[in-house]
Design an enzyme around this catalytic site. Sequence first.
Site, PDB file in Angstrom:
ATOM      1  N   ASN A  65       0.855  -1.189   0.000  1.00 37.08           N
ATOM      2  CA  ASN A  65       0.000   0.000   0.000  1.00 37.08           C
ATOM      3  C   ASN A  65       0.896   1.246   0.000  1.00 37.08           C
ATOM      4  O   ASN A  65       1.711   1.425   0.903  1.00 37.08           O
ATOM      5  CB  ASN A  65      -0.890  -0.047   1.260  1.00 37.08           C
ATOM      6  N   THR A  74      -7.658   3.273   8.726  1.00 29.30           N
ATOM      7  CA  THR A  74      -8.857   2.440   8.842  1.00 29.30           C
ATOM      8  C   THR A  74      -8.845   1.755  10.205  1.00 29.30           C
ATOM      9  O   THR A  74      -7.973   0.950  10.490  1.00 29.30           O
ATOM     10  CB  THR A  74      -8.869   1.384   7.718  1.00 29.30           C
ATOM     11  N   HIS A 121      -5.654   3.467  -1.332  1.00 27.01           N
ATOM     12  CA  HIS A 121      -6.961   3.742  -0.735  1.00 27.01           C
ATOM     13  C   HIS A 121      -7.394   5.136  -1.183  1.00 27.01           C
ATOM     14  O   HIS A 121      -6.773   6.128  -0.800  1.00 27.01           O
ATOM     15  CB  HIS A 121      -6.831   3.673   0.796  1.00 27.01           C
ATOM     16  N   GLU A 171      -8.654   0.191  -2.473  1.00 28.91           N
ATOM     17  CA  GLU A 171      -9.449   0.196  -1.231  1.00 28.91           C
ATOM     18  C   GLU A 171     -10.382   1.392  -1.291  1.00 28.91           C
ATOM     19  O   GLU A 171      -9.958   2.506  -1.640  1.00 28.91           O
ATOM     20  CB  GLU A 171      -8.545   0.359  -0.015  1.00 28.91           C
ATOM     21  N   HIS A 227       1.015   6.319   1.702  1.00 23.28           N
ATOM     22  CA  HIS A 227       1.802   7.306   2.449  1.00 23.28           C
ATOM     23  C   HIS A 227       2.927   7.938   1.640  1.00 23.28           C
ATOM     24  O   HIS A 227       3.523   8.915   2.067  1.00 23.28           O
ATOM     25  CB  HIS A 227       2.246   6.725   3.787  1.00 23.28           C
ATOM     26  N   ARG A 263      -7.328  12.681   1.107  1.00 25.51           N
ATOM     27  CA  ARG A 263      -6.205  13.228   1.894  1.00 25.51           C
ATOM     28  C   ARG A 263      -4.848  12.782   1.361  1.00 25.51           C
ATOM     29  O   ARG A 263      -3.852  13.427   1.591  1.00 25.51           O
ATOM     30  CB  ARG A 263      -6.342  12.875   3.369  1.00 25.51           C
ATOM     31  N   ARG A 276      -9.603   7.771  -0.490  1.00 20.12           N
ATOM     32  CA  ARG A 276     -10.514   8.154   0.598  1.00 20.12           C
ATOM     33  C   ARG A 276     -11.466   9.241   0.134  1.00 20.12           C
ATOM     34  O   ARG A 276     -11.142  10.035  -0.755  1.00 20.12           O
ATOM     35  CB  ARG A 276      -9.715   8.656   1.809  1.00 20.12           C
ATOM     36  N   HIS A 296      -2.932  -4.864   7.897  1.00 19.96           N
ATOM     37  CA  HIS A 296      -3.035  -3.697   8.780  1.00 19.96           C
ATOM     38  C   HIS A 296      -2.098  -3.833   9.968  1.00 19.96           C
ATOM     39  O   HIS A 296      -2.146  -4.816  10.696  1.00 19.96           O
ATOM     40  CB  HIS A 296      -4.457  -3.438   9.297  1.00 19.96           C
ATOM     41  N   GLU A 347     -10.582  -9.697   3.548  1.00 23.35           N
ATOM     42  CA  GLU A 347      -9.255  -9.329   4.058  1.00 23.35           C
ATOM     43  C   GLU A 347      -9.412  -9.194   5.560  1.00 23.35           C
ATOM     44  O   GLU A 347     -10.190  -8.353   6.038  1.00 23.35           O
ATOM     45  CB  GLU A 347      -8.761  -8.014   3.443  1.00 23.35           C
TER      46      GLU A 347
END
Length: 235
Positions: free
Chosen positions: A6, A99, A42, A68, A9, A48, A44, A186, A149
């Site tokens: 992922n 999340t 993801h 996601e 970031h 963001r 969102r 996660h 998941e």
Amino acid sequence: MLLGVNIDHVATLRQQRRDGDPDLVAAAKEVLLGGADGITVHLREDRRHIQDEDVTQLRGVVSRLNLEMAATDEMVEFALGVRPDFVCLVPEKREELTTEGGLDVIRNEGRIEACVDRLQSAGIHVSLFIDPEIPQVQAAQRVGATYVELHTGGYAVEGESRVPLRAIQAAASYAKLLGIRVNAGHGLKLNNVSAIARISEIEELNIGHSIVARALTVGLQQAVREMKLLVSFRG
Ligand code: PXP
């Protein structure tokens, strides 16, 4: 075991300045060169970190793209347009840092079933991000999801007393028994991933924050060396 990385970031850092640096597509290519089997982002509701055009650009260069997203009509329309290989439906709260819990499939069966149906009819594999609890696995089967998941955050971040490893193992075994394919993720880091990786029913782990954070540590020397060379050269 497959590794999906992922890269949200990387985009978080870019959004600090909004000047395109670091380049998300270049980062995705590095991640794949490092041995990742797929890229996860993801999108969102508050945008963001990942932006709509990031997903479109990644679609062009990534052969195993996992998106996601929240289970909303707006996001389903977006996914049908971009056509990622996988969609992972996640719960979303604006104020959360990441999340926080799994999707409550039981309480939102109708809405989730409609999303699963539209996406899977278009040939997109759908996974539901759920807490490792048997009733949620049963609900995932009722809404027709191909994958779940399992949320490893409780175990990984808060420890065995919050979510014991055996709960993740039991949910994975039960899902497989029902014919549901199992991923997990996660909060996984170098120091806690091995126990999860040993659960044989899990096909893929999705890991983000710890890899991007580690890349800063292991990459900083090189980044400084390159700049130092230019700063020192007055020829
Ligand atoms: N899986 C899902 C569904 C997530 O929402 C996240 C966080 O974006 C991850 C995996 C990766 O979590 P982490 O960044 O803690 O590795």
